[in-house]
Design a protein around this motif. Structure first.
Motif, mmCIF file in Angstrom:
data_model
loop_
_atom_site.group_PDB
_atom_site.id
_atom_site.type_symbol
_atom_site.label_atom_id
_atom_site.label_comp_id
_atom_site.label_asym_id
_atom_site.label_seq_id
_atom_site.Cartn_x
_atom_site.Cartn_y
_atom_site.Cartn_z
ATOM 1 N N ALA A 25 46.691 40.734 45.848
ATOM 2 C CA ALA A 25 47.151 41.316 44.540
ATOM 3 C C ALA A 25 48.445 40.538 44.168
ATOM 4 O O ALA A 25 49.065 39.674 44.901
ATOM 5 C CB ALA A 25 47.487 42.904 45.012
ATOM 6 N N GLY A 26 48.855 40.931 42.931
ATOM 7 C CA GLY A 26 50.043 40.257 42.324
ATOM 8 C C GLY A 26 50.318 40.514 40.793
ATOM 9 O O GLY A 26 49.298 41.641 40.481
ATOM 10 N N ASP A 27 50.702 39.864 40.183
ATOM 11 C CA ASP A 27 51.106 40.055 38.764
ATOM 12 C C ASP A 27 50.091 39.274 38.047
ATOM 13 O O ASP A 27 50.239 37.946 38.226
ATOM 14 C CB ASP A 27 52.746 40.054 38.426
ATOM 15 C CG ASP A 27 53.548 40.791 39.254
ATOM 16 O OD1 ASP A 27 53.205 42.102 39.427
ATOM 17 O OD2 ASP A 27 54.767 40.472 39.820
ATOM 18 N N GLY A 28 49.913 39.534 36.877
ATOM 19 C CA GLY A 28 49.220 38.620 35.852
ATOM 20 C C GLY A 28 47.400 38.915 36.468
ATOM 21 O O GLY A 28 47.063 39.481 37.145
ATOM 22 N N ASP A 29 46.761 38.049 35.632
ATOM 23 C CA ASP A 29 45.430 37.764 35.974
ATOM 24 C C ASP A 29 45.144 37.048 37.183
ATOM 25 O O ASP A 29 45.829 35.785 37.329
ATOM 26 C CB ASP A 29 44.703 37.247 34.623
ATOM 27 C CG ASP A 29 44.730 38.117 33.332
ATOM 28 O OD1 ASP A 29 44.445 39.036 33.505
ATOM 29 O OD2 ASP A 29 45.487 37.620 32.327
ATOM 30 N N ARG A 97 39.967 39.758 33.192
ATOM 31 C CA ARG A 97 40.097 38.456 32.629
ATOM 32 C C ARG A 97 40.525 37.745 33.978
ATOM 33 O O ARG A 97 41.175 38.159 34.914
ATOM 34 C CB ARG A 97 41.039 38.365 31.731
ATOM 35 C CG ARG A 97 40.430 38.623 30.275
ATOM 36 C CD ARG A 97 41.458 38.771 29.146
ATOM 37 N NE ARG A 97 42.312 37.713 28.719
ATOM 38 C CZ ARG A 97 41.951 36.510 28.275
ATOM 39 N NH1 ARG A 97 40.555 36.253 27.903
ATOM 40 N NH2 ARG A 97 42.812 35.515 28.164
ATOM 41 N N PHE A 98 40.368 36.300 34.196
ATOM 42 C CA PHE A 98 40.704 35.581 35.177
ATOM 43 C C PHE A 98 40.691 34.163 34.975
ATOM 44 O O PHE A 98 40.175 33.575 34.108
ATOM 45 C CB PHE A 98 39.802 35.900 36.477
ATOM 46 C CG PHE A 98 38.350 35.795 35.759
ATOM 47 C CD1 PHE A 98 37.696 34.345 36.215
ATOM 48 C CD2 PHE A 98 37.430 36.653 35.528
ATOM 49 C CE1 PHE A 98 36.297 34.114 35.838
ATOM 50 C CE2 PHE A 98 36.430 36.449 35.198
ATOM 51 C CZ PHE A 98 35.506 35.291 35.445
ATOM 52 N N HIS A 99 41.645 33.575 35.676
ATOM 53 C CA HIS A 99 41.506 31.846 35.491
ATOM 54 C C HIS A 99 40.193 31.433 36.722
ATOM 55 O O HIS A 99 40.199 32.144 38.066
ATOM 56 C CB HIS A 99 42.797 31.568 36.353
ATOM 57 C CG HIS A 99 43.962 31.745 35.424
ATOM 58 N ND1 HIS A 99 44.504 30.969 34.478
ATOM 59 C CD2 HIS A 99 44.915 32.994 35.552
ATOM 60 C CE1 HIS A 99 45.489 31.452 33.912
ATOM 61 N NE2 HIS A 99 45.723 32.610 34.558
ATOM 62 N N LEU A 100 39.622 30.617 36.326
ATOM 63 C CA LEU A 100 38.396 30.197 37.182
ATOM 64 C C LEU A 100 38.459 28.777 37.717
ATOM 65 O O LEU A 100 38.810 27.921 37.011
ATOM 66 C CB LEU A 100 37.172 30.326 36.386
ATOM 67 C CG LEU A 100 35.601 30.060 36.838
ATOM 68 C CD1 LEU A 100 35.575 30.909 38.167
ATOM 69 C CD2 LEU A 100 34.886 30.060 35.660
ATOM 70 N N VAL A 101 38.406 28.727 39.031
ATOM 71 C CA VAL A 101 38.289 27.274 39.552
ATOM 72 C C VAL A 101 36.903 27.136 40.508
ATOM 73 O O VAL A 101 36.842 28.112 41.279
ATOM 74 C CB VAL A 101 39.557 27.023 40.543
ATOM 75 C CG1 VAL A 101 39.321 25.760 41.251
ATOM 76 C CG2 VAL A 101 40.702 26.925 39.903
ATOM 77 N N GLY A 102 36.424 26.009 40.287
ATOM 78 C CA GLY A 102 34.893 25.999 41.001
ATOM 79 C C GLY A 102 34.789 24.470 41.436
ATOM 80 O O GLY A 102 35.082 23.549 40.400
ATOM 81 N N VAL A 121 37.238 34.278 30.746
ATOM 82 C CA VAL A 121 37.845 33.406 31.337
ATOM 83 C C VAL A 121 38.966 33.008 30.477
ATOM 84 O O VAL A 121 39.034 32.380 29.321
ATOM 85 C CB VAL A 121 36.740 31.962 31.569
ATOM 86 C CG1 VAL A 121 37.481 31.019 32.180
ATOM 87 C CG2 VAL A 121 35.648 32.584 32.398
ATOM 88 N N ILE A 122 40.305 32.705 31.314
ATOM 89 C CA ILE A 122 41.411 32.164 30.540
ATOM 90 C C ILE A 122 41.477 30.769 30.704
ATOM 91 O O ILE A 122 41.905 29.889 29.660
ATOM 92 C CB ILE A 122 42.542 32.828 31.286
ATOM 93 C CG1 ILE A 122 42.703 34.304 31.191
ATOM 94 C CG2 ILE A 122 43.825 32.136 30.925
ATOM 95 C CD1 ILE A 122 43.587 34.745 32.210
ATOM 96 N N GLY A 123 41.209 30.243 31.680
ATOM 97 C CA GLY A 123 41.088 28.441 31.841
ATOM 98 C C GLY A 123 40.126 28.173 33.081
ATOM 99 O O GLY A 123 39.872 29.100 33.746
ATOM 100 N N PHE A 124 39.439 27.331 32.883
ATOM 101 C CA PHE A 124 38.485 26.576 33.981
ATOM 102 C C PHE A 124 38.695 25.279 34.429
ATOM 103 O O PHE A 124 39.111 24.337 33.947
ATOM 104 C CB PHE A 124 37.087 26.543 33.071
ATOM 105 C CG PHE A 124 35.866 26.054 33.960
ATOM 106 C CD1 PHE A 124 35.915 26.085 35.381
ATOM 107 C CD2 PHE A 124 34.898 25.763 33.462
ATOM 108 C CE1 PHE A 124 34.926 25.864 36.073
ATOM 109 C CE2 PHE A 124 33.734 25.141 34.325
ATOM 110 C CZ PHE A 124 33.860 25.199 35.595
ATOM 111 N N VAL A 125 38.922 24.884 35.754
ATOM 112 C CA VAL A 125 39.309 24.067 36.502
ATOM 113 C C VAL A 125 37.863 23.646 37.242
ATOM 114 O O VAL A 125 37.472 24.201 38.172
ATOM 115 C CB VAL A 125 40.373 24.007 37.443
ATOM 116 C CG1 VAL A 125 40.461 22.636 38.243
ATOM 117 C CG2 VAL A 125 41.696 24.198 36.655
#
Length: 267
Positions: A25-29, A97-102, A121-125
């Motif tokens: 858990a934590g702060d932000g998306d 909403r989330f940052h995505l890394v795959g 999706v906020i950004g995708f790596v």
């Protein structure tokens, strides 16, 4: 915040799953990670101790048939099945909403997930995920080296990878047979090849309406489509002393590039 290891009981397409996940858990998306074939959620566990991600929530999980995740019917696993699994995991975790890394297989899964859910999706790596037929250098072996025995295929596949000259290949090969069930391989690989050959993945990737970064090892700097990605606004991140598995060969540089990209995506 403490890192939690959890087991998620899900049902996808009528198939019972027991998904092993790690989250904080934590702060932000949150940052959501999808691992590659023959890998596990532990590829991304260092995020917990990386100072650039201090306080950031994240989620990683073992895909069905991989790592510690169970699947009642391994023959049902494919890339579209993994996309629906990702959607079920996100829903169960209450993630909006989330940052995505795959990476690799996970990069292809993430691409299709992002295409279906672009508003979340906020950004995708994309770490060497499939966007063209040439990306099937691992998965196409299901066709070029056919076998009716899943155990034998995976054993021979492992030895072929072990003998390659790519950074990280031997380390990857040392554990791949312990990280993926043989019965899951055919459905995953055949769907990866089919989507890469016929799914128009490049068009899908270039049409995504949020920041994107394509991260690759310097040994794969000859990929034919890199200039096209850059011309369409995709940020390129070449990781030195690395091949297809930058998280094994040069994780420090990989994490730094991901951190900088996600910081810009938040602006």
């Amino acid at each position: 915040m403490a890192v939690l290891n959890e087991r998620l009981d899900l049902r996808v397409d009528g198939v019972d799953l027991s998904v092993a996940a790690v989250r904080r858990a934590g702060d932000g998306d949150p940052v959501v990670f999808l691992h590659g074939f023959g890998s596990t959620k532990e590829d991304y566990a260092d995020l917990d101790v990386h100072p650039a991600f201090a306080g950031r929530p994240f989620l990683a999980y073992d895909a069905p048939g991989c790592g510690e995740s169970g699947c009642a019917d391994l023959s049902r696993i494919s890339i579209p099945f993994l996309v629906r699994t990702a959607q079920a995991v996100l829903a169960q975790q209450g993630i909006g909403r989330f940052h995505l890394v795959g990476h690799s297989m996970g990069g292809l899964t993430a691409l299709l997930l992002a295409h279906q859910e672009p508003g979340r999706v906020i950004g995708f790596v994309d770490i060497e995920g499939n966007v063209a037929p040439e990306d099937c250098f691992l998965s196409r072996q299901i066709i070029t080296h056919p076998s009716d025995d899943p155990e034998s295929f995976l054993a021979d596949f492992t030895e072929r990878v072990r003998s390659s000259t790519e950074f990280g290949a031997a380390l990857y090969a040392a554990s791949v047979r312990h990280k993926v069930r043989p019965g899951a391989v055919r459905g995953i690989f055949e769907s990866m090849v089919d989507l890469s050959d016929h799914g128009d993945l490049m068009t899908t990737f270039l049409a995504l309406p949020f920041p994107r970064m394509f991260l690759y090892g310097e040994q794969n700097s000859s990929l034919s489509y890199l200039k096209e990605l850059a011309a369409h606004g995709v940020e390129l991140a070449e990781i030195p002393y690395s091949g297809h598995w930058p998280m094994y060969s040069n994780p420090v540089e990989m994490w730094e590039r991901i951190a900088r990209f996600q910081a810009r995506a938040l602006r």
